[in-house]
Scaffold this motif. Structure first.
Motif, short mmCIF file in Angstrom:
data_model
loop_
_atom_site.label_atom_id
_atom_site.label_comp_id
_atom_site.label_asym_id
_atom_site.label_seq_id
_atom_site.Cartn_x
_atom_site.Cartn_y
_atom_site.Cartn_z
N ARG A 31 10.28 -52.37 16.49
CA ARG A 31 10.16 -51.77 15.15
C ARG A 31 8.91 -52.29 14.45
N THR A 32 8.68 -53.60 14.54
CA THR A 32 7.50 -54.19 13.91
C THR A 32 6.23 -53.76 14.62
N ALA A 33 6.31 -53.61 15.94
CA ALA A 33 5.15 -53.15 16.72
C ALA A 33 4.76 -51.73 16.32
N ARG A 34 5.74 -50.89 16.01
CA ARG A 34 5.44 -49.51 15.57
C ARG A 34 4.57 -49.53 14.31
N ALA A 41 2.59 -51.96 13.34
CA ALA A 41 1.26 -52.48 13.68
C ALA A 41 0.41 -51.42 14.36
N LEU A 42 1.03 -50.57 15.17
CA LEU A 42 0.29 -49.53 15.87
C LEU A 42 -0.30 -48.50 14.92
N THR A 43 0.41 -48.23 13.83
CA THR A 43 -0.04 -47.21 12.89
C THR A 43 -0.85 -47.77 11.73
N LYS A 44 -0.71 -49.06 11.45
CA LYS A 44 -1.35 -49.64 10.28
C LYS A 44 -2.57 -50.50 10.60
N THR A 45 -2.77 -50.83 11.88
CA THR A 45 -3.89 -51.68 12.25
C THR A 45 -4.67 -51.05 13.40
N ASN A 46 -5.83 -51.61 13.67
CA ASN A 46 -6.64 -51.19 14.81
C ASN A 46 -6.56 -52.18 15.97
N CYS A 47 -5.59 -53.06 15.92
CA CYS A 47 -5.43 -54.07 16.96
C CYS A 47 -5.16 -53.42 18.31
N LYS A 48 -5.65 -54.05 19.35
CA LYS A 48 -5.37 -53.57 20.70
C LYS A 48 -3.87 -53.68 20.98
N ARG A 52 0.95 -44.37 18.70
CA ARG A 52 -0.19 -44.54 17.81
C ARG A 52 -0.90 -43.22 17.56
N LYS A 53 -1.10 -42.43 18.61
CA LYS A 53 -1.78 -41.14 18.48
C LYS A 53 -0.96 -40.18 17.60
N ASN A 54 0.34 -40.13 17.83
CA ASN A 54 1.20 -39.20 17.07
C ASN A 54 1.21 -39.51 15.59
#
Length: 295
Positions: free
Chosen positions: A245-248, A250-257, A289-291
């Motif tokens: 849930r937290t990773a989701r 981060a995927l949408t709010k940051t540019n981190c790899k 992230r793309k969606n």
């Protein structure tokens, strides 16, 4: 005051829409009403909500509430962090026939939360605050609706109706729980409640079953049994859902790899993270992230 019409929904034949909306820190939207219903779920942050020309009241992560047609309301985000709201929009007639059919064949289902939506004489402005474990389920249910609404793959309209009914049943159960007479927590329930809060704060650390059970003063086998009885999941399943849930976010709010996010969430094995993420969300981290970057 602005009045939003049904053009915000997909079509007259399928009057539905679901999407996330983020308010910047300190942002206020103008008072408005709409022809359709709005189910609002506060995913992250704090803020205030004004309902029917009344005073602003506090809202925060885990709150769920419904805005009826033609009711004026407005949001105001807190000053420190963004306010993320999942909006599910639909007309009052969208599921009317489906709900009526369910009542005729499923009398044991208790729609404390749903029934007022289909009685014009009832003004439903109650607020439900979900517990942490309920938020995980709610996030999953609404994310599926949003994804179906966005992708519009074959059969999506049927899936959306099915999942919206599932969402209402879930909220009915949550609503009934908070309306039931309260009772004192047992010693075991109190321990489980505290350990859940601990896991929520330290999910990214390399917590093991042995460490957690030792904190509780139980053997690993005893702790595992009591934890699953209380949560409905194993310790590892619960911890991993928190991480995903937290990773989701981060995927949408940051540019981190993705590899960096995986490590930040406590996963040393990127391949395992990718498989687990897809198992829980239905898509890979890259697809997710793309969606959601498209919104």
């Amino acid at each position: 005051m602005t009045r939003l019409n049904n053009k915000m929904l997909e079509s007259d034949n399928f009057p539905f829409h679901a999407a996330p909306y983020e308010f910047k820190p300190g942002e206020t939207n103008s008072a408005h009403s709409h022809e359709f219903m709005e189910l609002a779920y506060i995913v992250k942050g704090t803020g205030e909500h004004q309902y029917n020309n009344g005073e602003y009241h506090m809202i925060s992560e885990g709150d769920v509430f419904i805005i009826e047609p033609d009711i004026e309301h407005a949001y105001r985000s807190g000053s420190d962090d963004p306010l993320l709201v999942y909006n599910v929009l639909f007309t009052s007639a969208f599921l009317k026939a489906d709900i009526e059919a369910m009542f005729s064949v499923t009398q044991f289902v208790d729609f404390f939360y749903v029934e007022p939506l289909f009685r014009n004489s009832v003004h439903f402005n109650a607020r439900l605050t979900l517990r942490p474990q309920q938020q995980i389920e709610m996030n999953s249910l609404v994310n599926r609706l949003i994804l179906e609404c966005k992708d519009k793959k074959i059969g999506y309209q049927i899936l959306i109706k099915t999942r919206l009914i599932e969402l209402f049943i879930f909220l009915s159960r949550c609503y009934k729980e908070i309306k039931s007479p309260t009772r004192s927590l047992s010693a075991d329930e109190n321990i489980m409640h505290n350990i859940i809060e601990f896991i929520n704060r330290h999910f990214a650390q390399p917590l093991t079953l042995a460490q957690i059970s030792q904190i509780c003063g139980m053997s690993p086998s005893t702790f595992s049994i009591k934890f699953k009885q209380y949560i409905g999941q194993t310790f590892i399943e619960y911890r991993n859902e928190i991480r995903v849930r937290t990773a989701r976010e981060a995927l949408t709010k940051t540019n981190c790899k993705i590899s960096t996010i995986s490590q930040d969430m406590g996963f040393d094995d990127l391949s395992f993270f990718n498989k687990l993420f897809k198992k829980i969300t239905g898509v890979s981290p890259g697809e997710y992230r793309k969606n959601y970057r498209d919104h």
